[in-house]
Design a protein around this motif. Structure first.
Motif, PDB file in Angstrom:
ATOM      1  N   GLY A  56     -68.545 -84.508 -49.390  1.00 21.06           N
ATOM      2  CA  GLY A  56     -69.963 -84.264 -49.184  1.00 21.06           C
ATOM      3  C   GLY A  56     -70.473 -84.822 -47.867  1.00 21.06           C
ATOM      4  O   GLY A  56     -71.639 -85.230 -47.756  1.00 21.06           O
ATOM      5  N   VAL A  57     -69.598 -84.826 -46.860  1.00 23.79           N
ATOM      6  CA  VAL A  57     -69.988 -85.312 -45.530  1.00 23.79           C
ATOM      7  C   VAL A  57     -69.603 -84.253 -44.507  1.00 23.79           C
ATOM      8  O   VAL A  57     -68.858 -83.315 -44.800  1.00 23.79           O
ATOM      9  N   GLY A  58     -70.079 -84.428 -43.293  1.00 20.82           N
ATOM     10  CA  GLY A  58     -69.721 -83.515 -42.230  1.00 20.82           C
ATOM     11  C   GLY A  58     -68.327 -83.810 -41.697  1.00 20.82           C
ATOM     12  O   GLY A  58     -67.825 -84.934 -41.831  1.00 20.82           O
ATOM     13  N   LEU A  59     -67.710 -82.804 -41.080  1.00 19.73           N
ATOM     14  CA  LEU A  59     -66.373 -82.997 -40.513  1.00 19.73           C
ATOM     15  C   LEU A  59     -66.387 -84.095 -39.452  1.00 19.73           C
ATOM     16  O   LEU A  59     -65.449 -84.881 -39.359  1.00 19.73           O
ATOM     17  N   ARG A  60     -67.465 -84.170 -38.664  1.00 17.34           N
ATOM     18  CA  ARG A  60     -67.567 -85.216 -37.649  1.00 17.34           C
ATOM     19  C   ARG A  60     -67.518 -86.601 -38.284  1.00 17.34           C
ATOM     20  O   ARG A  60     -66.985 -87.548 -37.707  1.00 17.34           O
ATOM     21  N   SER A  61     -68.087 -86.699 -39.468  1.00 18.75           N
ATOM     22  CA  SER A  61     -68.123 -87.991 -40.157  1.00 18.75           C
ATOM     23  C   SER A  61     -66.713 -88.471 -40.493  1.00 18.75           C
ATOM     24  O   SER A  61     -66.422 -89.673 -40.415  1.00 18.75           O
ATOM     25  N   VAL A  62     -65.829 -87.542 -40.857  1.00 17.66           N
ATOM     26  CA  VAL A  62     -64.448 -87.914 -41.166  1.00 17.66           C
ATOM     27  C   VAL A  62     -63.811 -88.590 -39.960  1.00 17.66           C
ATOM     28  O   VAL A  62     -63.203 -89.667 -40.079  1.00 17.66           O
ATOM     29  N   PHE A  63     -63.971 -87.992 -38.799  1.00 17.64           N
ATOM     30  CA  PHE A  63     -63.314 -88.531 -37.605  1.00 17.64           C
ATOM     31  C   PHE A  63     -64.138 -89.623 -36.920  1.00 17.64           C
ATOM     32  O   PHE A  63     -63.661 -90.255 -35.978  1.00 17.64           O
ATOM     33  N   ARG A  64     -65.347 -89.836 -37.380  1.00 19.40           N
ATOM     34  CA  ARG A  64     -66.096 -91.005 -36.926  1.00 19.40           C
ATOM     35  C   ARG A  64     -65.587 -92.253 -37.641  1.00 19.40           C
ATOM     36  O   ARG A  64     -65.541 -93.342 -37.079  1.00 19.40           O
ATOM     37  N   HIS A  65     -65.197 -92.088 -38.899  1.00 11.92           N
ATOM     38  CA  HIS A  65     -64.684 -93.208 -39.691  1.00 11.92           C
ATOM     39  C   HIS A  65     -63.183 -93.403 -39.518  1.00 11.92           C
ATOM     40  O   HIS A  65     -62.681 -94.524 -39.644  1.00 11.92           O
ATOM     41  N   PHE A  66     -62.470 -92.323 -39.253  1.00 13.19           N
ATOM     42  CA  PHE A  66     -61.010 -92.385 -39.127  1.00 13.19           C
ATOM     43  C   PHE A  66     -60.604 -91.688 -37.836  1.00 13.19           C
ATOM     44  O   PHE A  66     -60.963 -90.528 -37.621  1.00 13.19           O
ATOM     45  N   GLU A  67     -59.839 -92.390 -37.021  1.00 11.92           N
ATOM     46  CA  GLU A  67     -59.460 -91.866 -35.711  1.00 11.92           C
ATOM     47  C   GLU A  67     -58.732 -90.528 -35.835  1.00 11.92           C
ATOM     48  O   GLU A  67     -58.912 -89.622 -35.027  1.00 11.92           O
ATOM     49  N   ASP A  68     -57.872 -90.424 -36.864  1.00 17.50           N
ATOM     50  CA  ASP A  68     -57.139 -89.190 -37.103  1.00 17.50           C
ATOM     51  C   ASP A  68     -56.699 -89.182 -38.565  1.00 17.50           C
ATOM     52  O   ASP A  68     -57.017 -90.102 -39.324  1.00 17.50           O
ATOM     53  N   MET A  69     -55.977 -88.145 -38.971  1.00 13.33           N
ATOM     54  CA  MET A  69     -55.554 -88.048 -40.366  1.00 13.33           C
ATOM     55  C   MET A  69     -54.562 -89.158 -40.723  1.00 13.33           C
ATOM     56  O   MET A  69     -54.487 -89.595 -41.863  1.00 13.33           O
ATOM     57  N   ASP A  70     -53.799 -89.633 -39.732  1.00 17.25           N
ATOM     58  CA  ASP A  70     -52.889 -90.755 -39.978  1.00 17.25           C
ATOM     59  C   ASP A  70     -53.662 -91.972 -40.488  1.00 17.25           C
ATOM     60  O   ASP A  70     -53.236 -92.654 -41.423  1.00 17.25           O
ATOM     61  N   ALA A  71     -54.786 -92.252 -39.842  1.00 15.22           N
ATOM     62  CA  ALA A  71     -55.599 -93.407 -40.234  1.00 15.22           C
ATOM     63  C   ALA A  71     -56.135 -93.226 -41.648  1.00 15.22           C
ATOM     64  O   ALA A  71     -56.196 -94.186 -42.429  1.00 15.22           O
ATOM     65  N   LEU A  72     -56.489 -92.008 -41.989  1.00 15.77           N
ATOM     66  CA  LEU A  72     -56.975 -91.729 -43.344  1.00 15.77           C
ATOM     67  C   LEU A  72     -55.846 -91.899 -44.359  1.00 15.77           C
ATOM     68  O   LEU A  72     -56.040 -92.499 -45.429  1.00 15.77           O
ATOM     69  N   TYR A  73     -54.667 -91.412 -44.025  1.00 15.96           N
ATOM     70  CA  TYR A  73     -53.515 -91.578 -44.924  1.00 15.96           C
ATOM     71  C   TYR A  73     -53.125 -93.047 -45.054  1.00 15.96           C
ATOM     72  O   TYR A  73     -52.680 -93.480 -46.119  1.00 15.96           O
ATOM     73  N   ARG A  74     -53.304 -93.803 -43.982  1.00 17.80           N
ATOM     74  CA  ARG A  74     -52.983 -95.229 -44.035  1.00 17.80           C
ATOM     75  C   ARG A  74     -53.890 -95.922 -45.056  1.00 17.80           C
ATOM     76  O   ARG A  74     -53.426 -96.719 -45.866  1.00 17.80           O
ATOM     77  N   GLU A  75     -55.174 -95.595 -45.012  1.00 20.43           N
ATOM     78  CA  GLU A  75     -56.094 -96.219 -45.968  1.00 20.43           C
ATOM     79  C   GLU A  75     -55.814 -95.745 -47.390  1.00 20.43           C
ATOM     80  O   GLU A  75     -55.904 -96.514 -48.343  1.00 20.43           O
ATOM     81  N   MET A  76     -55.461 -94.469 -47.529  1.00 16.59           N
ATOM     82  CA  MET A  76     -55.083 -93.975 -48.850  1.00 16.59           C
ATOM     83  C   MET A  76     -53.882 -94.751 -49.377  1.00 16.59           C
ATOM     84  O   MET A  76     -53.830 -95.127 -50.555  1.00 16.59           O
ATOM     85  N   GLY A  77     -52.898 -95.001 -48.506  1.00 15.73           N
ATOM     86  CA  GLY A  77     -51.710 -95.750 -48.917  1.00 15.73           C
ATOM     87  C   GLY A  77     -52.062 -97.143 -49.396  1.00 15.73           C
ATOM     88  O   GLY A  77     -51.474 -97.646 -50.364  1.00 15.73           O
ATOM     89  N   GLU A  78     -53.034 -97.778 -48.738  1.00 14.89           N
ATOM     90  CA  GLU A  78     -53.457 -99.122 -49.143  1.00 14.89           C
ATOM     91  C   GLU A  78     -54.092 -99.088 -50.535  1.00 14.89           C
ATOM     92  O   GLU A  78     -53.876 -99.994 -51.349  1.00 14.89           O
ATOM     93  N   VAL A  79     -54.860 -98.043 -50.808  1.00 14.63           N
ATOM     94  CA  VAL A  79     -55.489 -97.906 -52.124  1.00 14.63           C
ATOM     95  C   VAL A  79     -54.420 -97.708 -53.201  1.00 14.63           C
ATOM     96  O   VAL A  79     -54.469 -98.332 -54.269  1.00 14.63           O
TER      97      VAL A  79
END
Length: 206
Positions: A56-79
């Motif tokens: 429920g956020v904009g696409l820009r918001s994803v890459f504002r919080h995460f530099e790239d998909m790797d960074a998002l996967y890294r946080e997912m891995g931590e969870v």
């Protein structure tokens, strides 16, 4: 003692700053939760746009919080690691090392079942990601070392025996049984137990 009041301008800015940080944390959490939800439901390679849509956020918001998909996967891995940590920290039980290995197999079935969609998703992307490839190799080392820790020296130094046990108790074997062969959990566990029993029967008791 008199209470010092903030100047009106600062008094207005403080809540705004706090609110902004809270919204930022909330958006970040929603993005990670969306990725977990999508992968958990079978979309093992979701796009950033799809993650943004579910969050429920904009696409820009994803890459504002995460530099790239790797960074998002890294946080997912931590969870995911935090979720399975209680399983990982429980030492196997049993009177003999073979009993402990059987118990380890039972615990791994539970662990692998929990992380399976996320491991599959990460495996699909690891050839395009230095981080995910590194994490993949780290997990392989963990799987191997956590078995070897419970083997007697005579078995640990037998590369064929130790390697065979590692294959039987690996995530890849569990994925093959559950995902590729589509066996129910109990049927997959029965296959692992039989393979493990046959392998252990040829090894010394101590």
């Amino acid at each position: 003692m008199a209470v010092t009041k903030l100047p009106p301008a600062l008094a207005k800015q403080a809540p705004l700053g706090d609110g902004r940080r809270e919204r930022s944390r909330s958006s970040r959490a929603k993005i990670v939760a969306a990725l977990l939800d999508l992968i958990g439901k079978g979309d093992v390679s979701p796009s950033a746009a799809r993650v943004a849509e579910v969050a429920g956020v904009g696409l820009r918001s994803v890459f504002r919080h995460f530099e790239d998909m790797d960074a998002l996967y890294r946080e997912m891995g931590e969870v995911i690691e935090a979720r399975v940590l209680p399983i990982l920290l429980q030492p196997p039980v049993g009177e003999t090392w073979k009993d402990k290995v059987f118990d380890l197999a039972e615990r791994r079935a539970k662990l692998f079942e929990t992380i399976m969609p996320y491991r599959i998703s990460a495996n699909l992307r690891r050839f395009e990601s230095t981080y995910l490839m590194h994490d993949y190799r780290r997990m392989l080392r963990f799987e191997s070392e956590s078995i070897e820790a419970h083997l007697p020296q005579s078995v640990r130094t037998d590369a064929t025996a130790a390697g065979g046990l590692n294959v039987i108790l690996s995530f890849q074997t569990w994925r093959l049984l559950r995902h590729d062969q589509e066996l129910p959990v109990e049927a997959a566990k029965a296959v692992v137990r039989r393979l493990l029993g046959a392998a252990l029967a040829e090894l010394p008791d101590g």
